[in-house]
Design a protein around this motif. Structure first.
Motif, PDB file in Angstrom:
ATOM      1  N   THR A   1     -29.570  12.849  25.918  1.00  0.00           N
ATOM      2  CA  THR A   1     -30.125  13.582  27.293  1.00  0.00           C
ATOM      3  C   THR A   1     -29.800  12.600  28.462  1.00  0.00           C
ATOM      4  N   THR A   2     -29.923  11.406  28.282  1.00  0.00           N
ATOM      5  CA  THR A   2     -29.767  10.364  29.267  1.00  0.00           C
ATOM      6  C   THR A   2     -28.045  10.514  29.957  1.00  0.00           C
TER       7      THR A   2
ATOM      8  N   LYS B   1     -25.719  12.846  29.187  1.00  0.00           N
ATOM      9  CA  LYS B   1     -25.271  13.958  29.469  1.00  0.00           C
ATOM     10  C   LYS B   1     -25.733  14.255  31.086  1.00  0.00           C
ATOM     11  N   SER B   2     -27.202  13.764  31.518  1.00  0.00           N
ATOM     12  CA  SER B   2     -27.359  13.763  32.883  1.00  0.00           C
ATOM     13  C   SER B   2     -26.459  12.911  33.791  1.00  0.00           C
ATOM     14  N   GLN B   3     -25.952  11.960  33.209  1.00  0.00           N
ATOM     15  CA  GLN B   3     -24.934  10.914  34.060  1.00  0.00           C
ATOM     16  C   GLN B   3     -23.525  11.588  33.701  1.00  0.00           C
TER      17      GLN B   3
END
Length: 52
Positions: free
Chosen positions: A6-7, A9-11
């Motif tokens: 998740t981290t 992908k958010s970056q």
């Protein structure tokens, strides 16, 4: 693992590339990549507040 994916992908970072680098670093005994985003240069505290 879900937090890592998740981290990343958010970056807008490549998940497979990050995991591969982490495994290679762990097996080689070297430092791993960070999940923290690269720091950006801010001119003053107001820029920090806008980013948050």
């Amino acid at each position: 693992m879900l937090t890592v994916v998740t981290t990343l992908k958010s970056q807008n970072r490549n998940v497979l590339e990050f995991i591969t680098q982490a495994v290679v670093a762990a097996r080689g005994g070297t430092a791993t990549s960070s999940l923290l985003p690269e720091p950006t240069a801010c001119s003053d505290d107001s820029d920090l507040l806008k980013a948050a």
